[in-house]
Design an enzyme around this catalytic site. Sequence first.
Site, mmCIF file in Angstrom:
data_model
loop_
_atom_site.group_PDB
_atom_site.id
_atom_site.type_symbol
_atom_site.label_atom_id
_atom_site.label_comp_id
_atom_site.label_asym_id
_atom_site.label_seq_id
_atom_site.Cartn_x
_atom_site.Cartn_y
_atom_site.Cartn_z
ATOM 1 N N ASP A 164 0.840 -1.265 0.018
ATOM 2 C CA ASP A 164 -0.122 -0.053 -0.060
ATOM 3 C C ASP A 164 0.747 1.280 -0.007
ATOM 4 O O ASP A 164 0.231 2.348 -0.010
ATOM 5 C CB ASP A 164 -0.901 0.003 1.235
ATOM 6 C CG ASP A 164 -0.356 -0.316 2.405
ATOM 7 O OD1 ASP A 164 0.997 -0.407 2.624
ATOM 8 O OD2 ASP A 164 -0.811 -0.013 3.554
ATOM 9 N N ASP A 203 -9.255 5.152 -2.575
ATOM 10 C CA ASP A 203 -10.543 5.133 -1.484
ATOM 11 C C ASP A 203 -11.175 6.340 -1.770
ATOM 12 O O ASP A 203 -11.637 7.011 -0.841
ATOM 13 C CB ASP A 203 -9.950 5.049 -0.203
ATOM 14 C CG ASP A 203 -10.918 4.280 0.723
ATOM 15 O OD1 ASP A 203 -11.619 3.522 -0.030
ATOM 16 O OD2 ASP A 203 -10.691 4.324 2.190
ATOM 17 N N SER A 209 -8.570 4.918 4.214
ATOM 18 C CA SER A 209 -7.486 4.449 3.388
ATOM 19 C C SER A 209 -6.794 5.184 2.415
ATOM 20 O O SER A 209 -6.246 4.746 1.196
ATOM 21 C CB SER A 209 -7.634 3.061 2.798
ATOM 22 O OG SER A 209 -8.424 1.975 3.644
ATOM 23 N N ASP A 249 -11.576 -1.788 -4.055
ATOM 24 C CA ASP A 249 -12.636 -1.033 -4.172
ATOM 25 C C ASP A 249 -12.683 -0.017 -5.185
ATOM 26 O O ASP A 249 -13.585 0.686 -5.773
ATOM 27 C CB ASP A 249 -12.761 0.015 -2.879
ATOM 28 C CG ASP A 249 -12.972 -0.843 -1.750
ATOM 29 O OD1 ASP A 249 -13.250 -2.076 -1.837
ATOM 30 O OD2 ASP A 249 -12.793 -0.159 -0.632
ATOM 31 N N HIS A 295 -18.174 -6.612 -3.510
ATOM 32 C CA HIS A 295 -18.955 -7.911 -3.005
ATOM 33 C C HIS A 295 -20.263 -7.893 -3.096
ATOM 34 O O HIS A 295 -20.929 -6.944 -3.839
ATOM 35 C CB HIS A 295 -18.431 -7.898 -1.394
ATOM 36 C CG HIS A 295 -19.056 -6.383 -0.613
ATOM 37 N ND1 HIS A 295 -20.234 -6.530 -0.266
ATOM 38 C CD2 HIS A 295 -18.448 -5.452 -0.537
ATOM 39 C CE1 HIS A 295 -20.376 -5.431 0.406
ATOM 40 N NE2 HIS A 295 -19.333 -4.700 0.236
ATOM 41 N N TRP A 298 -22.441 -4.994 -2.832
ATOM 42 C CA TRP A 298 -22.180 -3.774 -3.552
ATOM 43 C C TRP A 298 -22.462 -3.881 -5.044
ATOM 44 O O TRP A 298 -23.683 -3.350 -5.507
ATOM 45 C CB TRP A 298 -20.565 -3.499 -3.348
ATOM 46 C CG TRP A 298 -20.182 -2.071 -3.640
ATOM 47 C CD1 TRP A 298 -20.648 -1.289 -4.449
ATOM 48 C CD2 TRP A 298 -18.863 -1.569 -3.424
ATOM 49 N NE1 TRP A 298 -19.841 -0.171 -4.804
ATOM 50 C CE2 TRP A 298 -18.667 -0.574 -3.994
ATOM 51 C CE3 TRP A 298 -17.635 -1.931 -2.739
ATOM 52 C CZ2 TRP A 298 -17.776 0.582 -4.056
ATOM 53 C CZ3 TRP A 298 -16.581 -1.227 -2.617
ATOM 54 C CH2 TRP A 298 -16.362 0.093 -3.442
ATOM 55 N N ASN A 334 -13.847 -7.789 3.140
ATOM 56 C CA ASN A 334 -15.202 -7.698 3.715
ATOM 57 C C ASN A 334 -15.616 -8.873 4.716
ATOM 58 O O ASN A 334 -14.924 -9.556 5.163
ATOM 59 C CB ASN A 334 -16.243 -7.399 2.600
ATOM 60 C CG ASN A 334 -17.433 -6.704 3.087
ATOM 61 O OD1 ASN A 334 -18.457 -6.903 3.431
ATOM 62 N ND2 ASN A 334 -17.330 -5.524 3.013
ATOM 63 N N LYS A 422 -7.445 -10.155 3.471
ATOM 64 C CA LYS A 422 -7.167 -9.221 4.579
ATOM 65 C C LYS A 422 -6.621 -9.897 5.888
ATOM 66 O O LYS A 422 -6.975 -10.888 6.501
ATOM 67 C CB LYS A 422 -8.360 -8.321 5.102
ATOM 68 C CG LYS A 422 -8.318 -7.705 6.387
ATOM 69 C CD LYS A 422 -7.809 -6.106 6.048
ATOM 70 C CE LYS A 422 -7.715 -5.424 7.171
ATOM 71 N NZ LYS A 422 -7.236 -4.169 6.972
ATOM 72 N N ASP A 428 -9.010 -1.848 10.154
ATOM 73 C CA ASP A 428 -9.843 -1.333 9.016
ATOM 74 C C ASP A 428 -9.652 0.191 8.876
ATOM 75 O O ASP A 428 -9.849 0.750 7.827
ATOM 76 C CB ASP A 428 -11.249 -1.837 8.776
ATOM 77 C CG ASP A 428 -11.465 -3.333 8.730
ATOM 78 O OD1 ASP A 428 -10.393 -3.927 7.982
ATOM 79 O OD2 ASP A 428 -12.379 -3.980 8.978
#
Length: 473
Positions: A164, A203, A209, A249, A295, A298, A334, A422, A428
């Site tokens: 990241d 994000d 994030s 995302d 997911h 979503w 998630n 994750k 989170d």
Amino acid sequence: MFTSLLALVAILPAFVKAQSPIWGQCGGKLSLLASTMNAPYSLRHLQAKDGFLAGPTTCASGSTCTVSNPYYSQCLPSSAGGGGGGTTTVGTTTTPTTTIGTTTASAPTGSQTPDAGNPYLGHNIYLTPFYAAEVTAAAANITDATTKAKALSVAKIPTFTWFDTVAKVPDLGTYLADASAQGKSSGTPMIVQIIVYDLPDRDCAAAASNGEFSIANNGQANYFNYIDQLVAQIQKFPDVRVVAIIEPDSLANLVTNLSVQKCANAQTTYLACVTYAIQQLNKLGNVYSYLDAGHAGWLGWPANLSPAAQLFTSLYKNAGSPSFVRGLATNVANYNALQAATPDPITQGNPNYDEIHYINALGPVLSSAGFPAHFIVDQGRSGVQNIRQQWGDWCNVKGSGFGQRPTINTGFSAIDAVVWAKPGGECDGTSNSSAARFDFHCALADADQPAPEAGTWFQEFFVTLVTKANPPL
Ligand SMILES: *[C@@H]1O[C@H](CO)[C@@H](O)[C@H](O)[C@H]1NC(C)=O
Ligand SMILES: *[C@@H]1O[C@H](CO)[C@@H](O)[C@H](O)[C@H]1NC(C)=O
Ligand SMILES: *[C@@H]1O[C@H](CO)[C@@H](O)[C@H](O)[C@H]1NC(C)=O
């Protein structure tokens, strides 16, 4: 391999004649045949190419076969359109048992082409020392002996490593070198699992994030450099296979969140960056990419399926249909079940109330459009269901337990592997409302608090994941 092939052949006729359960698929061009991941490639190929319906076409009593689109019909409860409980037994024929890291029997010989099948076959998965160290330190702080032992066992379960920031990229070189050595000494080649996660204006619909790059400040060039650095590391170890989840995302945000100014601004850049990422990784020949697909709660809403499929397909085709793009990753970080025993009440109104329903609804549309519809599904923190107040709650959900262990025996031919994407225990997002990256979701009633910054260790949350693990550790 042979045994399971025979088993598959044996269950096939019975399965075809069976009725589909409530919420199951009952029609469409492609039915996702329940099978083990050892299903022969040729059968999977035939299904994808010819799109024949292998599953049942009638529904269990109390439900009616309802056409969603030309590719997908579903057994919906006769009374109403969505939600509800009832006797939901979603089609399964296999019990996942095999841990990925120990499945080596069916290794294809020689180098595999991307079309040849599941990248996990014939490989062991590298255990990231960073997560193992986090877990070991956390276990050392637990006094109860039983809980401590369970906590320690988590260090042996493979997770993905999130790259990241660009500063972390050299760690990848270390992991790959390690994995290469392990592969040579054991004779079984290794997989290193990574998450590519450093988009500029990252994000865009939330705050927890936020990344290190901004579009206004050379973000796209910085991102290209980040990808080049990943590539430079991977290039040194062609004997190690890499499985990469691309930018959690981001594409889902482009499907549903363009009304957020930051997402609208980021659209062109996200597309250019993700395209660059999959093209550069594709050239290496040992990196299998799965684009993140949100997911069930979503992109799994019926109204979002078709726009999502269009976005994935156009991105893929515009990138030149890179052959090592293997499919999509769902439920990353998630809490949804792969296969819920009964629909969680918060999912009411969405017939795709868990990941398998989402995948069964999206996969055929993708296949038909020419996108390789193979999936990996994160179940790392999905062990406990019915604990959220809203489906959109994603931050350190209180009462969560570790979920199904990583496996390639997923029970579904469309799903290459259940994974832990994750690393459970890493936070989170912070619940501190004065922090710059505060997101309100992390202070909701169903969010575990007080929570530290995203990515840092959250001991109390980890201990709960351990004690509530399902299946138990
Ligand atoms: C470990 O326990 C000590 C003493 O209770 C505490 O101060 C420390 O914060 C704990 N560390 C973690 C990572 O929870
Ligand atoms: C982004 O889209 C999702 C799905 O439609 C929605 O639930 C969420 O509220 C949106 N986020 C923002 C900040 O608008
Ligand atoms: C919350 O964040 C603010 C701003 O960074 C900081 O000053 C404060 O110490 C934090 N509070 C806690 C409890 O961590």
